[in-house]
Design a protein around this motif. Structure first.
Motif, PDB file in Angstrom:
ATOM      1  N   ILE A  36       0.839  -1.201   0.000  1.00 56.20           N
ATOM      2  CA  ILE A  36       0.000   0.000   0.000  1.00 56.20           C
ATOM      3  C   ILE A  36       0.875   1.252   0.000  1.00 56.20           C
ATOM      4  CG2 ILE A  36      -1.685   1.339   1.328  1.00 56.20           C
ATOM      5  CD1 ILE A  36      -2.908  -1.085  -0.004  1.00 56.20           C
ATOM      6  N   ALA A  37       1.910   1.262   0.826  1.00 49.95           N
ATOM      7  CA  ALA A  37       2.790   2.434   0.883  1.00 49.95           C
ATOM      8  C   ALA A  37       3.451   2.686  -0.468  1.00 49.95           C
ATOM      9  CB  ALA A  37       3.845   2.245   1.967  1.00 49.95           C
ATOM     10  N   ASN A  38       3.906   1.638  -1.112  1.00 46.64           N
ATOM     11  CA  ASN A  38       4.563   1.787  -2.406  1.00 46.64           C
ATOM     12  C   ASN A  38       3.589   2.284  -3.481  1.00 46.64           C
ATOM     13  OD1 ASN A  38       6.975   0.897  -1.306  1.00 46.64           O
ATOM     14  ND2 ASN A  38       6.649  -1.234  -1.931  1.00 46.64           N
ATOM     15  N   ALA A  39       2.338   1.831  -3.388  1.00 47.88           N
ATOM     16  CA  ALA A  39       1.346   2.204  -4.394  1.00 47.88           C
ATOM     17  C   ALA A  39       0.844   3.628  -4.222  1.00 47.88           C
ATOM     18  CB  ALA A  39       0.167   1.240  -4.342  1.00 47.88           C
ATOM     19  N   THR A  40       1.056   4.214  -3.034  1.00 42.09           N
ATOM     20  CA  THR A  40       0.536   5.561  -2.752  1.00 42.09           C
ATOM     21  C   THR A  40       1.641   6.585  -2.560  1.00 42.09           C
ATOM     22  OG1 THR A  40       0.436   5.048  -0.377  1.00 42.09           O
ATOM     23  CG2 THR A  40      -1.556   4.637  -1.681  1.00 42.09           C
ATOM     24  N   GLY A  41       2.845   6.238  -2.989  1.00 38.94           N
ATOM     25  CA  GLY A  41       3.946   7.180  -2.833  1.00 38.94           C
ATOM     26  C   GLY A  41       4.359   7.387  -1.393  1.00 38.94           C
ATOM     27  N   GLY A  42       4.174   6.355  -0.578  1.00 37.53           N
ATOM     28  CA  GLY A  42       4.584   6.439   0.823  1.00 37.53           C
ATOM     29  C   GLY A  42       3.570   7.066   1.739  1.00 37.53           C
ATOM     30  N   ASP A  43       2.306   7.075   1.360  1.00 35.26           N
ATOM     31  CA  ASP A  43       1.245   7.685   2.167  1.00 35.26           C
ATOM     32  C   ASP A  43       0.884   6.753   3.331  1.00 35.26           C
ATOM     33  OD1 ASP A  43      -0.967   8.873   3.260  1.00 35.26           O
ATOM     34  OD2 ASP A  43      -2.108   9.012   1.388  1.00 35.26           O
ATOM     35  N   LEU A  44       1.373   7.071   4.515  1.00 28.97           N
ATOM     36  CA  LEU A  44       1.131   6.195   5.661  1.00 28.97           C
ATOM     37  C   LEU A  44      -0.289   6.314   6.197  1.00 28.97           C
ATOM     38  CD1 LEU A  44       4.533   6.344   7.582  1.00 28.97           C
ATOM     39  CD2 LEU A  44       3.771   4.834   5.733  1.00 28.97           C
ATOM     40  N   ALA A  45      -0.950   7.421   5.908  1.00 29.65           N
ATOM     41  CA  ALA A  45      -2.371   7.505   6.262  1.00 29.65           C
ATOM     42  C   ALA A  45      -3.166   6.476   5.471  1.00 29.65           C
ATOM     43  CB  ALA A  45      -2.892   8.914   5.998  1.00 29.65           C
ATOM     44  N   ALA A  46      -2.762   6.240   4.228  1.00 29.35           N
ATOM     45  CA  ALA A  46      -3.417   5.210   3.424  1.00 29.35           C
ATOM     46  C   ALA A  46      -3.148   3.825   3.992  1.00 29.35           C
ATOM     47  CB  ALA A  46      -2.924   5.288   1.979  1.00 29.35           C
ATOM     48  N   VAL A  47      -1.965   3.625   4.555  1.00 28.26           N
ATOM     49  CA  VAL A  47      -1.646   2.341   5.181  1.00 28.26           C
ATOM     50  C   VAL A  47      -2.554   2.106   6.382  1.00 28.26           C
ATOM     51  CG1 VAL A  47       0.131   0.983   6.355  1.00 28.26           C
ATOM     52  CG2 VAL A  47       0.746   2.395   4.380  1.00 28.26           C
ATOM     53  N   VAL A  48      -2.787   3.146   7.170  1.00 26.71           N
ATOM     54  CA  VAL A  48      -3.672   3.014   8.329  1.00 26.71           C
ATOM     55  C   VAL A  48      -5.097   2.680   7.883  1.00 26.71           C
ATOM     56  CG1 VAL A  48      -4.708   4.194  10.302  1.00 26.71           C
ATOM     57  CG2 VAL A  48      -2.290   4.518   9.785  1.00 26.71           C
ATOM     58  N   GLN A  49      -5.580   3.355   6.861  1.00 29.87           N
ATOM     59  CA  GLN A  49      -6.924   3.059   6.369  1.00 29.87           C
ATOM     60  C   GLN A  49      -7.022   1.618   5.866  1.00 29.87           C
ATOM     61  OE1 GLN A  49      -9.553   4.929   6.854  1.00 29.87           O
ATOM     62  NE2 GLN A  49      -8.301   6.543   7.788  1.00 29.87           N
ATOM     63  N   HIS A  50      -5.952   1.150   5.248  1.00 26.80           N
ATOM     64  CA  HIS A  50      -5.882  -0.259   4.828  1.00 26.80           C
ATOM     65  C   HIS A  50      -5.999  -1.193   6.035  1.00 26.80           C
ATOM     66  CE1 HIS A  50      -3.776  -4.013   3.751  1.00 26.80           C
ATOM     67  NE2 HIS A  50      -2.909  -3.703   4.686  1.00 26.80           N
ATOM     68  N   LEU A  51      -5.282  -0.882   7.118  1.00 28.55           N
ATOM     69  CA  LEU A  51      -5.334  -1.710   8.319  1.00 28.55           C
ATOM     70  C   LEU A  51      -6.718  -1.669   8.961  1.00 28.55           C
ATOM     71  CD1 LEU A  51      -1.850  -0.807   9.850  1.00 28.55           C
ATOM     72  CD2 LEU A  51      -2.566  -3.074   9.054  1.00 28.55           C
ATOM     73  N   ILE A  52      -7.360  -0.513   8.931  1.00 28.68           N
ATOM     74  CA  ILE A  52      -8.721  -0.400   9.459  1.00 28.68           C
ATOM     75  C   ILE A  52      -9.670  -1.278   8.650  1.00 28.68           C
ATOM     76  CG2 ILE A  52     -10.692   1.174   9.646  1.00 28.68           C
ATOM     77  CD1 ILE A  52      -8.661   3.372  10.452  1.00 28.68           C
ATOM     78  N   ARG A  53      -9.546  -1.235   7.319  1.00 24.29           N
ATOM     79  CA  ARG A  53     -10.406  -2.067   6.476  1.00 24.29           C
ATOM     80  C   ARG A  53     -10.155  -3.550   6.731  1.00 24.29           C
ATOM     81  NH1 ARG A  53      -8.675   1.606   2.536  1.00 24.29           N
ATOM     82  NH2 ARG A  53      -7.306   0.036   1.600  1.00 24.29           N
ATOM     83  N   GLU A  54      -8.873  -3.919   6.843  1.00 27.08           N
ATOM     84  CA  GLU A  54      -8.553  -5.333   7.072  1.00 27.08           C
ATOM     85  C   GLU A  54      -9.116  -5.828   8.392  1.00 27.08           C
ATOM     86  OE1 GLU A  54      -4.800  -7.015   4.660  1.00 27.08           O
ATOM     87  OE2 GLU A  54      -4.509  -6.583   6.775  1.00 27.08           O
ATOM     88  N   PHE A  55      -8.991  -5.026   9.426  1.00 27.01           N
ATOM     89  CA  PHE A  55      -9.460  -5.468  10.727  1.00 27.01           C
ATOM     90  C   PHE A  55     -10.965  -5.680  10.716  1.00 27.01           C
ATOM     91  CE2 PHE A  55     -10.657  -5.120  15.201  1.00 27.01           C
ATOM     92  CZ  PHE A  55      -9.725  -5.941  15.789  1.00 27.01           C
ATOM     93  N   ARG A  56     -11.664  -4.859   9.950  1.00 31.69           N
ATOM     94  CA  ARG A  56     -13.117  -4.972   9.888  1.00 31.69           C
ATOM     95  C   ARG A  56     -13.568  -6.080   8.942  1.00 31.69           C
ATOM     96  NH1 ARG A  56     -17.469  -1.771  11.394  1.00 31.69           N
ATOM     97  NH2 ARG A  56     -16.129  -0.058  12.080  1.00 31.69           N
TER      98      ARG A  56
END
Length: 383
Positions: free
Chosen positions: A353-373
């Motif tokens: 996710i970080a590589n696909a978004t240019g290192g956007d760590l907020a996007a990584v967090v949103q990914h983790l939120i989606r995965e947990f749910r």
């Protein structure tokens, strides 16, 4: 110091899962556990699961009852998470799990107002304040105290495998660390944390505790924070080496691997066989390799110094111990280890996710939120 090991049914399972609380928009951590816990703790009093606080106010821990199978314990955890969501959803709080939060800063976090936590921070200072780490603990029942230390010594050889499967902390305070599990190396900075001392029997463990209590290092056995330790109060061996798993199916898979390994080693003792051990320096090197490279690590697998890619060794373990999983009733969960090997561990998905978004760590967090749910399949969502 004489320490009783509580009676426990063989190969029963208990699980603990530390969960982050986050703002749904920014993804940053929120220290709102105190406002939720009073009601959640009261509601869980008559349930098999429990919901409690942790060191930081941004964390809630859920625990299972004693499960006669992995599925039984995982059901408890699922029920606990549902109870937590009944409080966090209306409050506008999201949940996620990983070994570390990708960008949160330690100095923004508040310590839970309990004496034991304030004492820990007073003693450990900067390192204690930096314990922005989340993990899972797996307890497996052992029916005979004499088995505990031999099983721990042998099971230590599998800690890098478990650590690699669960690795989920590639980022720390906004930085890409280059490690699959940065948490593993941070946590061992605390006194009594890290790999266990090589002990040969229960009396040596009692002597260790006596020395630690007598010299003021700890108050009691609960302050032993080893990556794998006896849990005398529960009659279990407790694995603490793993980062927080990002999804419930991954938690189930790791729990099944631990249960199968403990049962396998217990059977070896029943047959009168001596369990294998490796020198402490091999364990230390393996821990570093698993933290650095995750599932791409090459680990030392025996006292002779033989080395194998951890993915290959895990595949062999799955094949060799499949009959034990059948007898324990955890075939589906045990088989999910293969899914992690094929689809990637959490640290790999986060990096994608970080590589696909240019290192956007907020996007990584949103990914983790989606995965947990929603489970690991959420990793295929658009970032």
């Amino acid at each position: 110091m004489k320490l009783d090991f509580a009676p426990s049914a063989r190969s029963t399972v208990g699980l603990e899962w530390e969960i982050m609380l986050a703002d749904p928009v920014s993804g940053d951590l929120v220290g709102r556990a105190p406002e939720l816990l009073s009601a959640l703790e009261a509601e869980s009093e008559n349930e098999r699961h429990t919901v409690t606080g942790e060191l930081l106010t941004n964390t809630i821990e859920v625990t299972s009852g004693v499960g006669d199978s992995v599925a039984h314990a995982v059901d408890d955890i699922a029920n606990a998470i549902a109870a937590v969501r009944s409080a966090t959803d209306p409050a506008g709080i999201e949940l996620l799990s990983a070994g570390s939060h990708p960008f949160a800063q330690w100095y923004d976090q508040e310590v839970t107002d309990k004496t034991r936590y304030h004492t820990l921070i007073e003693r450990t200072q900067w390192w204690g304040r930096n314990m922005m780490i989340w993990g899972i603990h797996v307890h497996i029942g052992v029916e005979d105290q004499r088995k505990v230390i031999p099983i721990i010594n042998a099971l230590s050889g599998y800690l890098p495998h478990l650590q690699a499967l669960a690795a989920s902390s590639p980022f720390w305070a906004g930085e890409r660390t280059g490690y699959a599990s940065n948490r593993a190396l941070v946590f061992q900075q605390l006194p009594t944390a890290g790999l266990p001392w090589p002990l040969q029997d229960w009396s040596e463990y009692e002597s260790y505790l006596d020395d630690m209590v007598r010299t003021g290092v700890m108050a009691d056995a609960t302050e032993v924070r080893w990556d794998i330790r006896p849990a005398p109060r529960w009659g279990t061996i407790e694995i603490r080496a793993c980062d927080g798993l990002s999804t419930l199916p991954e938690l189930a898979a790791v729990a099944a691997l631990v249960q199968v390994l403990v049962e396998h080693l217990s059977r070896e003792l029943d047959e009168g066989r001596t369990l294998p051990q490796m020198p402490a320096w091999y364990h230390r090197e393996n821990k570093w390799r698993a933290a650095r490279y995750g599932l791409d690590a090459r680990v030392i697998v025996d006292a002779a110094g033989s080395q194998r890619p951890v993915r290959d060794h895990l595949a062999q373990i799955i094949e060799d111990l499949a009959p034990v999983a059948v007898e324990l009733g955890c075939v589906r969960e045990f088989g999910s280890i293969g899914t992690i090997l094929n689809d990637g561990a959490s640290y790999e998905r986060q990096l994608t996710i970080a590589n696909a978004t240019g290192g956007d760590l907020a996007a990584v967090v949103q990914h983790l939120i989606r995965e947990f749910r929603s489970g690991p399949e959420a990793s295929t969502d658009e970032p």
